[in-house]
Motif scaffolding. Structure first.
Motif, PDB file in Angstrom:
ATOM      1  N   GLU A 277       0.835  -1.205   0.000  1.00  0.00           N
ATOM      2  CA  GLU A 277       0.000   0.000   0.000  1.00  0.00           C
ATOM      3  C   GLU A 277       0.870   1.255   0.000  1.00  0.00           C
ATOM      4  O   GLU A 277       0.561   2.245  -0.681  1.00  0.00           O
ATOM      5  CB  GLU A 277      -0.926  -0.016   1.221  1.00  0.00           C
ATOM      6  N   GLY A 278       1.947   1.227   0.789  1.00  0.00           N
ATOM      7  CA  GLY A 278       2.828   2.384   0.847  1.00  0.00           C
ATOM      8  C   GLY A 278       3.522   2.645  -0.480  1.00  0.00           C
ATOM      9  O   GLY A 278       3.604   3.794  -0.939  1.00  0.00           O
ATOM     10  N   MET A 279       4.016   1.596  -1.127  1.00  0.00           N
ATOM     11  CA  MET A 279       4.693   1.779  -2.408  1.00  0.00           C
ATOM     12  C   MET A 279       3.725   2.238  -3.489  1.00  0.00           C
ATOM     13  O   MET A 279       4.058   3.080  -4.329  1.00  0.00           O
ATOM     14  CB  MET A 279       5.383   0.476  -2.817  1.00  0.00           C
ATOM     15  N   THR A 280       2.506   1.696  -3.481  1.00  0.00           N
ATOM     16  CA  THR A 280       1.505   2.129  -4.456  1.00  0.00           C
ATOM     17  C   THR A 280       1.190   3.612  -4.277  1.00  0.00           C
ATOM     18  O   THR A 280       1.082   4.371  -5.246  1.00  0.00           O
ATOM     19  CB  THR A 280       0.228   1.291  -4.313  1.00  0.00           C
ATOM     20  N   ALA A 281       1.047   4.024  -3.026  1.00  0.00           N
ATOM     21  CA  ALA A 281       0.764   5.436  -2.755  1.00  0.00           C
ATOM     22  C   ALA A 281       1.920   6.327  -3.224  1.00  0.00           C
ATOM     23  O   ALA A 281       1.696   7.409  -3.790  1.00  0.00           O
ATOM     24  CB  ALA A 281       0.508   5.636  -1.263  1.00  0.00           C
ATOM     25  N   LEU A 282       3.140   5.874  -3.005  1.00  0.00           N
ATOM     26  CA  LEU A 282       4.295   6.661  -3.459  1.00  0.00           C
ATOM     27  C   LEU A 282       4.275   6.814  -4.979  1.00  0.00           C
ATOM     28  O   LEU A 282       4.489   7.910  -5.515  1.00  0.00           O
ATOM     29  CB  LEU A 282       5.602   5.990  -3.031  1.00  0.00           C
ATOM     30  N   ARG A 283       4.016   5.714  -5.678  1.00  0.00           N
ATOM     31  CA  ARG A 283       4.000   5.772  -7.141  1.00  0.00           C
ATOM     32  C   ARG A 283       2.894   6.689  -7.644  1.00  0.00           C
ATOM     33  O   ARG A 283       3.032   7.347  -8.675  1.00  0.00           O
ATOM     34  CB  ARG A 283       3.815   4.365  -7.718  1.00  0.00           C
ATOM     35  N   ASN A 284       1.798   6.740  -6.884  1.00  0.00           N
ATOM     36  CA  ASN A 284       0.661   7.573  -7.309  1.00  0.00           C
ATOM     37  C   ASN A 284       0.776   9.009  -6.830  1.00  0.00           C
ATOM     38  O   ASN A 284      -0.142   9.816  -7.056  1.00  0.00           O
ATOM     39  CB  ASN A 284      -0.656   6.962  -6.793  1.00  0.00           C
ATOM     40  N   GLY A 285       1.855   9.328  -6.151  1.00  0.00           N
ATOM     41  CA  GLY A 285       2.062  10.696  -5.692  1.00  0.00           C
ATOM     42  C   GLY A 285       1.334  11.040  -4.423  1.00  0.00           C
ATOM     43  O   GLY A 285       1.230  12.223  -4.067  1.00  0.00           O
ATOM     44  N   ASN A 286       0.811  10.051  -3.703  1.00  0.00           N
ATOM     45  CA  ASN A 286       0.083  10.295  -2.458  1.00  0.00           C
ATOM     46  C   ASN A 286       1.043  10.075  -1.297  1.00  0.00           C
ATOM     47  O   ASN A 286       1.054   9.016  -0.665  1.00  0.00           O
ATOM     48  CB  ASN A 286      -1.128   9.366  -2.363  1.00  0.00           C
ATOM     49  N   ALA A 287       1.867  11.080  -1.029  1.00  0.00           N
ATOM     50  CA  ALA A 287       2.914  10.946  -0.020  1.00  0.00           C
ATOM     51  C   ALA A 287       2.343  10.765   1.375  1.00  0.00           C
ATOM     52  O   ALA A 287       2.926  10.055   2.204  1.00  0.00           O
ATOM     53  CB  ALA A 287       3.840  12.167  -0.061  1.00  0.00           C
ATOM     54  N   ALA A 288       1.215  11.406   1.659  1.00  0.00           N
ATOM     55  CA  ALA A 288       0.640  11.321   3.006  1.00  0.00           C
ATOM     56  C   ALA A 288       0.236   9.884   3.334  1.00  0.00           C
ATOM     57  O   ALA A 288       0.542   9.371   4.418  1.00  0.00           O
ATOM     58  CB  ALA A 288      -0.552  12.260   3.129  1.00  0.00           C
ATOM     59  N   VAL A 289      -0.459   9.232   2.404  1.00  0.00           N
ATOM     60  CA  VAL A 289      -0.861   7.844   2.628  1.00  0.00           C
ATOM     61  C   VAL A 289       0.366   6.950   2.704  1.00  0.00           C
ATOM     62  O   VAL A 289       0.463   6.057   3.558  1.00  0.00           O
ATOM     63  CB  VAL A 289      -1.817   7.374   1.515  1.00  0.00           C
ATOM     64  N   ALA A 290       1.329   7.197   1.809  1.00  0.00           N
ATOM     65  CA  ALA A 290       2.553   6.388   1.825  1.00  0.00           C
ATOM     66  C   ALA A 290       3.262   6.516   3.170  1.00  0.00           C
ATOM     67  O   ALA A 290       3.692   5.505   3.760  1.00  0.00           O
ATOM     68  CB  ALA A 290       3.484   6.834   0.692  1.00  0.00           C
TER      69      ALA A 290
ATOM     70  N   PHE B  90      14.358   3.453   3.308  1.00  0.00           N
ATOM     71  CA  PHE B  90      14.488   4.276   2.104  1.00  0.00           C
ATOM     72  C   PHE B  90      13.117   4.756   1.627  1.00  0.00           C
ATOM     73  O   PHE B  90      12.942   5.919   1.249  1.00  0.00           O
ATOM     74  CB  PHE B  90      15.201   3.486   1.005  1.00  0.00           C
ATOM     75  N   LEU B  91      12.133   3.877   1.674  1.00  0.00           N
ATOM     76  CA  LEU B  91      10.788   4.283   1.282  1.00  0.00           C
ATOM     77  C   LEU B  91      10.224   5.312   2.259  1.00  0.00           C
ATOM     78  O   LEU B  91       9.558   6.282   1.853  1.00  0.00           O
ATOM     79  CB  LEU B  91       9.877   3.054   1.207  1.00  0.00           C
ATOM     80  N   ILE B  92      10.472   5.102   3.540  1.00  0.00           N
ATOM     81  CA  ILE B  92      10.018   6.073   4.548  1.00  0.00           C
ATOM     82  C   ILE B  92      10.657   7.433   4.287  1.00  0.00           C
ATOM     83  O   ILE B  92      10.006   8.482   4.369  1.00  0.00           O
ATOM     84  CB  ILE B  92      10.351   5.572   5.967  1.00  0.00           C
TER      85      ILE B  92
ATOM     86  N   ASP C  60      15.981  12.644   6.758  1.00  0.00           N
ATOM     87  CA  ASP C  60      17.426  12.542   6.999  1.00  0.00           C
ATOM     88  C   ASP C  60      17.727  11.345   7.903  1.00  0.00           C
ATOM     89  O   ASP C  60      18.628  10.537   7.628  1.00  0.00           O
ATOM     90  CB  ASP C  60      17.921  13.841   7.631  1.00  0.00           C
ATOM     91  N   ASP C  61      16.955  11.234   8.977  1.00  0.00           N
ATOM     92  CA  ASP C  61      17.166  10.127   9.914  1.00  0.00           C
ATOM     93  C   ASP C  61      16.946   8.777   9.235  1.00  0.00           C
ATOM     94  O   ASP C  61      17.735   7.837   9.422  1.00  0.00           O
ATOM     95  CB  ASP C  61      16.211  10.275  11.099  1.00  0.00           C
ATOM     96  N   ALA C  62      15.924   8.680   8.404  1.00  0.00           N
ATOM     97  CA  ALA C  62      15.636   7.420   7.728  1.00  0.00           C
ATOM     98  C   ALA C  62      16.750   7.067   6.737  1.00  0.00           C
ATOM     99  O   ALA C  62      17.160   5.899   6.625  1.00  0.00           O
ATOM    100  CB  ALA C  62      14.291   7.512   7.014  1.00  0.00           C
ATOM    101  N   LEU C  63      17.260   8.061   6.040  1.00  0.00           N
ATOM    102  CA  LEU C  63      18.344   7.801   5.088  1.00  0.00           C
ATOM    103  C   LEU C  63      19.630   7.390   5.798  1.00  0.00           C
ATOM    104  O   LEU C  63      20.361   6.523   5.322  1.00  0.00           O
ATOM    105  CB  LEU C  63      18.592   9.046   4.226  1.00  0.00           C
TER     106      LEU C  63
END
Length: 389
Positions: free
Chosen positions: A14-27, A46-48, A62-65
Motif C-alpha cells: 500500500e505504501g509503495m503504491t501510494a508513493l508511485r501515485n504521488g500520495n505521499a501522506a498515505v505512503a 528508504f521508502l520512509i 534525513d534520519d531514515a536515510l
C-alpha cells in the motif's frame, strides 16, 4: 505494534503504491507503521525517507536515510536522495560529499543505473561544477594579495587543487628510474652549457640553411624497421615529421656531420649520454604545417630532451604534461619526454629545431656509468631500441 509478515507485506504494498501515485501522506502513514520491521522484513527506511521528504519532513527523511545507508552505503538512489536533501537544507558541503560518492558508485565497472536516476546524476554533476566554481572564487579572493611572483610550483599546486590542471607524471615506455623530480620542463638558466650553445644559434642556422638548399636530406622520423611490425603511429613514413640525422646510434652520421661542423661542436658542449649503439643522438627535427605529433611518452626518464629552435614560426607549440610552450628562435626548450607530450604546427611555415638528449642532472656519475652498462646490456640482448614516437 507487532505485525505479522502478511500484515507487513500488505502495508508495504500500500505504501509503495501510494508513493508511485504521488500520495505521499498515505505512503508515509502506511510505511511508518513498519519502522520496527516484521519477521523476515527489515524496516523500509528508504521508502520512509522518500515519503517524509515529499511531505517536507526533512528531519525524519534525513534520519531514515542515515539508517538505510548504514546498511546499504553504496545504494545509488539513497545517496542521490540524501544529496538532494542536504542541498535543499543548505548543507552544500554534505551535499557535495554525497554527490561525489554517488557519481563514484555510478562510474564503477558493471554498475547498473536505473533510467530514473540518470537525470539525478546529471543534477549532481552540475552541482559539483557550481561548487567548484564557488570554491575557486573563494580562494581567488582569499589569496588575491599573493604576489604574482609566487613560485610556479605554488601556482601549479593551486591549479591542481581547483581542477584547472590535470596531474601528469613520468611514464616512460621502457625504463623507469625512481626518485627523480617530477618536472615536465627545466629552465635554460639551470644549466651552464645552454648559453654557449644558444650563442652558436646563428652558425647552426647557417648550416641548416645550407642543408635545406642542397635538397632532400630529411627522412621521416617514424619509419618501418625491416623484420619488425610497423609502429602504430599515424605519422609512419610521413615526411611531415622529418629528421636530418647528425648523431644516430652513438655514431656521427656522414656526410651530415661533416657539413655541419659548428653544430657538432655546439653539441659537444652538452652532457650527452655516450652509450654504444644508442647515444649520442641528435637531429634537425622538422615539423611541416598541419602536422600534429600525437600525445605519447618517451622511452626513458633518465634523460632530458633539448630543442634549440632554429626556425620557429607562429602557430607552433609543444605540450609537456599540463603546460604548453611555443618555440622561440635561439631559446632552448628542455623537457622530460617521459611525461605525456605532443607537438603541432598550426601555422603556415615549417618549424625546425636542433634536437638532442642530455643526462638528467640529478644522476650521479656513478649512476650514469651504471645506466650506461644497463642500457648496453639491454641492447646486446634485443638489439638497439628505436624511438617510434
Amino acid at each position: 505494534m507487532h505485525l505479522t509478515r502478511p500484515q507487513a507485506d500488505s502495508l508495504a504494498r500500500e505504501g509503495m503504491t501510494a508513493l508511485r501515485n504521488g500520495n505521499a501522506a498515505v505512503a508515509y502513514e502506511r510505511l511508518s507503521l513498519l519502522r520496527d520491521g516484521a519477521p523476515g522484513m527489515p524496516a523500509p527506511w528508504f521508502l520512509i525517507a522518500q515519503a517524509a521528504q515529499a511531505l517536507g519532513r526533512d528531519d525524519e527523511a534525513d534520519d531514515a536515510l542515515v539508517r538505510f545507508l548504514a546498511t546499504e552505503p553504496r545504494h545509488l538512489g539513497a545517496l542521490l536522495t540524501m544529496a538532494a536533501l542536504k542541498r535543499r537544507r543548505g548543507d552544500d558541503r554534505a551535499a557535495e560529499s554525497f554527490y561525489r560518492t554517488a557519481l563514484s558508485v555510478a562510474s564503477q565497472p558493471g554498475a547498473t543505473i536505473a533510467p530514473a536516476l540518470v537525470p539525478l546524476l546529471r543534477v549532481g554533476e552540475t552541482f559539483l561544477t557550481e561548487v567548484a566554481g564557488r570554491f575557486s572564487a573563494h580562494l581567488d579572493a582569499a589569496l588575491k594579495d599573493m604576489p604574482r611572483t609566487a613560485s610556479p610550483r605554488i601556482r601549479h599546486a593551486l591549479d591542481l587543487l581547483l581542477g584547472r590542471s590535470e596531474l601528469y607524471l613520468q611514464q616512460p615506455s621502457m625504463f623507469y628510474f625512481p626518485g627523480l623530480a617530477q618536472r615536465a620542463y627545466f629552465e635554460r638558466d639551470e644549466f651552464a652549457w645552454v648559453a654557449p650553445i644558444e650563442a652558436a644559434t646563428g652558425a647552426i642556422r647557417a648550416e641548416l640553411d645550407a642543408v635545406l638548399a642542397a635538397g632532400p636530406g630529411f627522412a621521416p622520423y617514424v619509419q618501418t624497421m625491416a623484420g619488425r611490425p610497423p609502429p602504430a603511429n599515424p605519422l609512419l613514413d610521413d615526411p611531415g615529421w622529418g629528421a636530418f640525422h647528425l648523431w644516430r646510434g652513438g655514431v656521427p652520421v656522414e656526410p651530415n656531420a661533416t657539413i655541419c661542423p659548428n653544430t657538432m661542436a655546439a653539441l659537444s658542449l652538452a652532457p650527452i649520454p655516450v652509450i654504444p649503439g644508442r647515444s649520442p643522438m641528435a637531429i634537425f627535427s622538422r615539423l611541416t604545417p598541419g602536422t600534429h605529433i600525437r600525445p605519447h611518452h618517451g622511452m626513458l626518464n633518465t634523460r632530458l630532451i633539448c630543442h634549440l629552435p632554429l626556425i620557429a614560426p607562429d602557430g607552433c607549440a609543444l605540450r609537456v604534461g599540463s603546460e604548453t610552450r611555443p618555440w622561440r628562435d635561439g631559446r632552448m626548450l628542455i623537457f622530460d619526454d617521459s611525461f605525456e607530450h605532443e607537438a603541432w604546427n598550426r601555422g603556415t611555415q615549417t618549424r625546425i629545431v636542433l634536437l638532442f638528449e642530455v643526462w638528467r642532472p640529478e644522476l650521479t656519475a656513478t649512476e650514469r656509468d651504471a645506466l650506461t652498462d644497463i642500457f648496453a646490456a639491454i641492447d646486446r640482448y634485443q638489439g638497439p631500441v628505436v624511438d617510434t614516437g
